[in-house]
Design a protein around this motif. Structure first.
Motif, short mmCIF file in Angstrom:
data_model
loop_
_atom_site.label_atom_id
_atom_site.label_comp_id
_atom_site.label_asym_id
_atom_site.label_seq_id
_atom_site.Cartn_x
_atom_site.Cartn_y
_atom_site.Cartn_z
N ILE A 214 0.59 -1.25 0.05
CA ILE A 214 0.13 -0.12 -0.01
C ILE A 214 1.20 1.37 -0.10
CG2 ILE A 214 -1.96 0.95 1.43
CD1 ILE A 214 -2.61 -1.76 2.06
N LEU A 215 1.59 1.01 1.21
CA LEU A 215 2.38 2.65 0.97
C LEU A 215 3.25 2.10 -0.48
CD1 LEU A 215 3.53 1.85 4.82
CD2 LEU A 215 2.17 3.82 3.62
N THR A 216 4.06 1.49 -1.09
CA THR A 216 5.33 2.07 -2.22
C THR A 216 4.21 2.53 -3.15
OG1 THR A 216 5.17 -0.86 -2.60
CG2 THR A 216 6.87 0.62 -1.65
N ALA A 217 2.73 2.20 -3.41
CA ALA A 217 2.07 2.46 -4.09
C ALA A 217 1.41 4.00 -4.01
CB ALA A 217 0.48 1.77 -4.19
N ALA A 218 1.82 3.84 -2.26
CA ALA A 218 1.03 5.79 -2.34
C ALA A 218 2.03 6.36 -2.63
CB ALA A 218 0.95 5.77 -1.05
N GLN A 219 3.83 5.77 -2.33
CA GLN A 219 4.57 7.35 -2.97
C GLN A 219 4.59 6.69 -4.31
OE1 GLN A 219 7.35 4.50 -1.32
NE2 GLN A 219 8.72 6.62 0.12
N ARG A 220 4.15 6.23 -5.11
CA ARG A 220 4.10 6.61 -6.61
C ARG A 220 2.69 6.96 -6.94
NH1 ARG A 220 4.80 0.26 -6.28
NH2 ARG A 220 2.72 -0.04 -6.94
N ALA A 221 2.10 7.13 -5.78
CA ALA A 221 0.81 8.57 -6.80
C ALA A 221 1.53 9.58 -5.47
CB ALA A 221 -0.26 7.45 -5.71
N GLY A 222 2.78 9.74 -5.23
CA GLY A 222 2.83 11.24 -5.11
C GLY A 222 2.75 11.39 -3.90
N LEU A 223 2.47 10.61 -2.76
CA LEU A 223 2.11 10.99 -1.27
C LEU A 223 2.55 10.59 -0.48
CD1 LEU A 223 -2.31 9.57 -0.79
CD2 LEU A 223 -1.49 11.77 -1.57
N GLY A 224 3.16 11.40 0.08
CA GLY A 224 4.17 11.45 1.22
C GLY A 224 2.95 9.86 2.02
N ILE A 225 4.12 9.50 2.62
CA ILE A 225 4.00 8.30 3.79
C ILE A 225 4.36 8.00 5.58
CG2 ILE A 225 3.94 7.17 2.03
CD1 ILE A 225 6.31 5.36 2.53
N ARG A 226 3.35 7.63 6.23
CA ARG A 226 3.48 7.02 7.64
C ARG A 226 2.93 5.96 7.78
NH1 ARG A 226 3.61 12.53 7.99
NH2 ARG A 226 3.06 12.29 10.14
N LEU A 227 3.27 5.78 9.15
CA LEU A 227 2.43 4.49 9.64
C LEU A 227 2.78 4.44 11.05
CD1 LEU A 227 4.53 0.76 8.81
CD2 LEU A 227 5.68 3.31 8.36
N HIS A 228 1.32 4.13 11.25
CA HIS A 228 0.83 3.17 13.18
C HIS A 228 2.02 1.85 12.90
CE1 HIS A 228 -2.47 5.83 12.01
NE2 HIS A 228 -2.51 5.28 13.59
N GLY A 229 3.01 2.27 14.19
CA GLY A 229 3.77 0.82 14.19
C GLY A 229 3.71 0.40 15.24
N ASP A 230 4.12 -0.62 15.74
CA ASP A 230 4.94 -1.61 17.23
C ASP A 230 4.03 -0.89 18.18
OD1 ASP A 230 7.78 -2.85 16.13
OD2 ASP A 230 7.80 -0.49 14.90
N LEU A 232 1.03 -2.39 19.40
CA LEU A 232 0.40 -3.70 19.84
C LEU A 232 1.80 -4.75 20.03
CD1 LEU A 232 -3.29 -3.74 17.77
CD2 LEU A 232 -2.83 -2.38 19.81
N ALA A 233 2.58 -4.81 19.56
CA ALA A 233 3.08 -5.88 19.80
C ALA A 233 4.53 -4.99 18.52
CB ALA A 233 3.00 -6.87 18.76
N GLN A 234 5.92 -6.16 18.27
CA GLN A 234 7.09 -5.91 17.82
C GLN A 234 6.61 -6.46 16.15
OE1 GLN A 234 10.28 -8.06 19.04
NE2 GLN A 234 10.50 -6.34 21.17
N SER A 235 6.15 -5.70 15.64
CA SER A 235 5.27 -5.95 14.65
C SER A 235 6.17 -5.53 13.04
CB SER A 235 4.23 -4.97 14.37
OG SER A 235 4.13 -3.68 14.17
N GLY A 236 6.91 -4.97 13.35
CA GLY A 236 8.12 -4.26 12.03
C GLY A 236 7.44 -3.15 11.37
N GLY A 237 6.96 -2.50 12.33
CA GLY A 237 6.32 -1.43 11.64
C GLY A 237 7.12 -0.31 11.60
N ALA A 238 7.82 0.07 12.94
CA ALA A 238 9.31 1.21 12.43
C ALA A 238 10.24 0.93 11.51
CB ALA A 238 9.96 0.90 14.05
N ARG A 239 10.86 -0.54 11.19
CA ARG A 239 11.49 -0.82 10.26
C ARG A 239 10.84 -0.39 9.09
NH1 ARG A 239 15.00 -5.20 12.30
NH2 ARG A 239 13.87 -5.48 13.95
N LEU A 240 9.96 -0.68 9.08
CA LEU A 240 9.28 -0.49 7.36
C LEU A 240 9.63 0.92 7.05
CD1 LEU A 240 7.85 -1.39 5.21
CD2 LEU A 240 5.51 -1.22 5.46
N ALA A 241 9.02 1.52 8.05
CA ALA A 241 8.98 2.77 8.10
C ALA A 241 9.91 3.82 7.90
CB ALA A 241 9.01 3.76 9.33
#
Ligand SMILES: [Zn+2]
Length: 385
Positions: A214-230, A232-241
């Protein structure tokens, strides 16, 4: 527009280390400030102040930059008070969570939803917020997400498409199809209405792989990206960000030392949400770990109906200090300059020459009072020129 002089300021927080006491906050004492055409045109000691057409007397009170609240979900209808009360009673309870809010929001007439959102934005403003980010995410249909983004766009330029908030009921058992809808048709339709795209990437929400699509598609569409991560658990969100160069990863309750190294290297801001932890009785995040690792920190209200129905920005600041280990100066910086950085904005979050004149006039002479005193009216005026 003619220039306005604001004078007799006991402490002026500029967030520019080149000014005043040379600290992180660049505090100028006995200060004056000139606003011209909406921007700060001059800052200095009141003894040197120029004369202007308009004059505002701060009457010996402190002025701080307006807060930059970089994470809110203001556009929603309905309440989750039952869920909150059950959680506080220690009862197991499934009232539907985000999906309950989705049902109420889909059913709400546009005028009613607009009024609810405006009222919440007004409450934030009265508590010192002068820049606010607002996410969609409580409709989860193409037309509905567009409707929420249009309403958000009436109040701010910092609009965020959050189609990947949860999988809606009609897609239960077909989550791959929903992820595809979000990354394609929904994103294409919503992109013109949004500056940012966000994904709830966590245990029980969207996986790292789904978020990446989803986020790489958003970047291709010209949007900046941000995410909710980690959250509820060590989910890898920060690493992906960090991997994707997101402007911000938000929550970060369960980040690891390796995650922090990755965030420091990528320059991704860690946005901490102290009220979300308070109202879910999750132990507070230790913000010092982030600063010690060289990570930029923002704090935000996360105003939402499930975990942080908070339109009191000063409470957020107070918790960042008393619960998360930040000094008053660090927390104030995180909620102003840090929030601006999380939104990739250099024109807000400080009061140096050339920045927007968005400011809050306290009811006393010391900026520390914002945290020291838990009074119901910390601000005399909140001004955006
Ligand atoms: Zn959130």
């Amino acid at each position: 527009m003619s220039a306005t002089l604001i004078t007799n300021i006991a402490e002026l927080v500029t967030n520019s280390a080149n000014l005043g006491d040379g600290s992180l906050l660049g505090v100028v004492t006995n200060a004056a400030l000139v606003v011209d055409n909406g921007y700060v045109a001059w800052v200095g000691n009141a003894l040197d102040e120029p004369s202007c057409d308009e004059r505002i007397d701060a009457q010996g009170c402190a002025i701080v930059p307006g807060f930059v609240d970089s994470h809110t979900h203001l556009v929603f209808a309905g309440s989750r008070d039952d869920e909150f009360a059950a959680r506080m009673s220690g009862e197991a309870y499934d009232g539907g969570g985000i999906l309950k809010t989705v049902s109420a929001t889909r059913a709400a007439p546009e005028g009613a939803l607009r009024e609810l959102t405006k009222q919440r934005a007004l409450e934030l403003r009265q508590s010192g917020v002068t820049t606010v980010e607002i996410k969609s995410g409580y409709d989860l249909t193409v037309d509905g997400e567009m409707r929420l983004l249009r309403l958000a766009g009436e109040l701010t330029s910092e609009t965020t498409f959050l189609g990947a908030h949860t999988v809606p009921r009609e897609y239960q058992g077909r989550r791959d199809e929903y992820v595809s809808l979000v990354a394609n048709e929904m994103l294409t339709s919503c992109a013109p209405l949004a500056k940012w795209a966000d994904v709830f990437c966590d245990q029980g929400a969207f996986s790292v792989d789904e978020a990446r699509v989803i986020l790489t598609a958003a970047q291709r569409a010209g949007l900046g990206i941000r995410l909710h991560g980690d959250q509820l658990a060590q989910s890898g969100g920060a690493r992906l960000a960090a991997e994707l160069g997101a402007a911000s990863v938000d929550h970060c309750t369960y980040v690891t030392g390796t995650d922090l190294e990755a965030l420091a290297a990528s320059g991704t801001v860690a946005t901490l949400l102290p009220t979300a932890e308070l109202f879910t009785r999750t132990g507070p995040t230790d913000a010092r770990r982030f600063l010690d690792a060289g990570v930029s920190v923002a704090i935000a209200t996360d105003c939402n109906p499930g975990t942080s129905f908070v339109t009191n920005a000063v409470l957020t600041l107070q918790l960042a200090v008393t619960q998360m280990g930040l000094s008053v100066a660090e927390a104030l910086y995180a909620f102003t300059a840090g929030g601006a950085r999380a939104l990739a904005r250099s024109d807000v979050g400080g009061l140096a020459v050339g920045q927007r004149a968005h400011l809050a006039l306290l009811n006393g002479p010391r900026y520390v009072d914002l945290v020291y005193r838990a009074n119901p009216q910390p601000f005399r005026r909140v001004l955006t020129f």
